[in-house]
Write a protein that holds these residues in place. Structure first.
Motif, mmCIF file in Angstrom:
data_model
loop_
_atom_site.group_PDB
_atom_site.id
_atom_site.type_symbol
_atom_site.label_atom_id
_atom_site.label_comp_id
_atom_site.label_asym_id
_atom_site.label_seq_id
_atom_site.Cartn_x
_atom_site.Cartn_y
_atom_site.Cartn_z
ATOM 1 N N LEU A 10 46.791 40.589 32.391
ATOM 2 C CA LEU A 10 45.487 39.912 32.338
ATOM 3 C C LEU A 10 45.631 38.466 31.879
ATOM 4 O O LEU A 10 44.998 37.560 32.429
ATOM 5 C CB LEU A 10 44.529 40.671 31.415
ATOM 6 N N HIS B 215 44.912 34.985 33.894
ATOM 7 C CA HIS B 215 44.011 33.987 33.293
ATOM 8 C C HIS B 215 44.676 32.599 33.212
ATOM 9 O O HIS B 215 43.995 31.574 33.321
ATOM 10 C CB HIS B 215 43.608 34.462 31.890
ATOM 11 N N GLY C 141 37.075 40.237 34.193
ATOM 12 C CA GLY C 141 38.337 39.866 33.558
ATOM 13 C C GLY C 141 38.187 39.089 32.264
ATOM 14 O O GLY C 141 38.803 39.424 31.246
ATOM 15 N N LEU D 149 41.954 37.263 38.482
ATOM 16 C CA LEU D 149 41.010 37.919 37.578
ATOM 17 C C LEU D 149 39.759 38.283 38.357
ATOM 18 O O LEU D 149 39.283 37.515 39.191
ATOM 19 C CB LEU D 149 40.628 36.997 36.420
ATOM 20 N N ILE E 253 38.185 44.362 36.933
ATOM 21 C CA ILE E 253 38.764 43.498 35.917
ATOM 22 C C ILE E 253 39.746 42.534 36.573
ATOM 23 O O ILE E 253 39.874 41.384 36.167
ATOM 24 C CB ILE E 253 39.428 44.347 34.808
ATOM 25 N N ILE E 254 40.424 43.004 37.606
ATOM 26 C CA ILE E 254 41.213 42.113 38.457
ATOM 27 C C ILE E 254 40.822 42.371 39.916
ATOM 28 O O ILE E 254 40.292 43.434 40.249
ATOM 29 C CB ILE E 254 42.746 42.289 38.278
#
Length: 151
Positions: A10, A14, A100, A96, A75-76
């Motif tokens: 994650l 980002h 995310g 993301l 979330i992704i």
């Protein structure tokens, strides 16, 4: 429920203004390099993936499982791109997803910042280079993970 090791992919997604990562192999190797840097520094990550030598160097099946889990929960984002029509070869790209940023904020800020510092450097060094160049780097720096390579 988030698992501590999921902070690594994650944070990598980002990094660099959420620049997309092209390909499963590239994502796998960059997560590996982040973990290696922490290990070499003698610093702990909140959670890690267990890598083994595989067809294209270090491989962690649990990373793919986590990516699938995170993708199913927005979330992704995982997108597919056909790269060879005749043999059905597909490349997966990652960024993301809608949730995310929200999920990243659930982790302690100092944990995110420590991982993000390394992720920014790894992503800037390896996200835009040819995949074979990235693999050459990983194989030369971590030869024990290249022993089962098909390259």
């Amino acid at each position: 429920m988030m698992i501590d090791r999921q902070l690594i992919p994650l944070t990598l997604l980002h990094a660099s203004n959420e620049q997309e990562i092209e390909g499963r192999t590239r994502l796998q190797k960059m997560v590996f390099l982040i973990q290696q840097e922490f290990e070499e520094r003698g610093e702990d990550l909140p959670g890690t993936y267990q890598y083994e030598p595989y067809d294209y160097g270090p491989f962690a099946k649990t990373l793919y499982d986590d990516i699938e889990y995170l993708e199913e929960r927005d979330i992704i984002d995982e997108s597919k791109e056909t790269i060879a029509e005749e043999d059905g070869k597909v490349k997966y790209n990652y960024e993301l997803g809608p949730r995310g940023e929200e999920i990243l904020q659930e982790w302690p800020e100092e944990q995110v910042e420590i991982v993000l510092e390394v992720a920014e450097r790894i992503k800037s060094d390896f996200n835009d280079i040819p995949l074979l160049t990235l693999l050459d780097h990983v194989y030369s720096e971590y030869p024990k993970y290249a022993e089962n390579s098909v390259l």
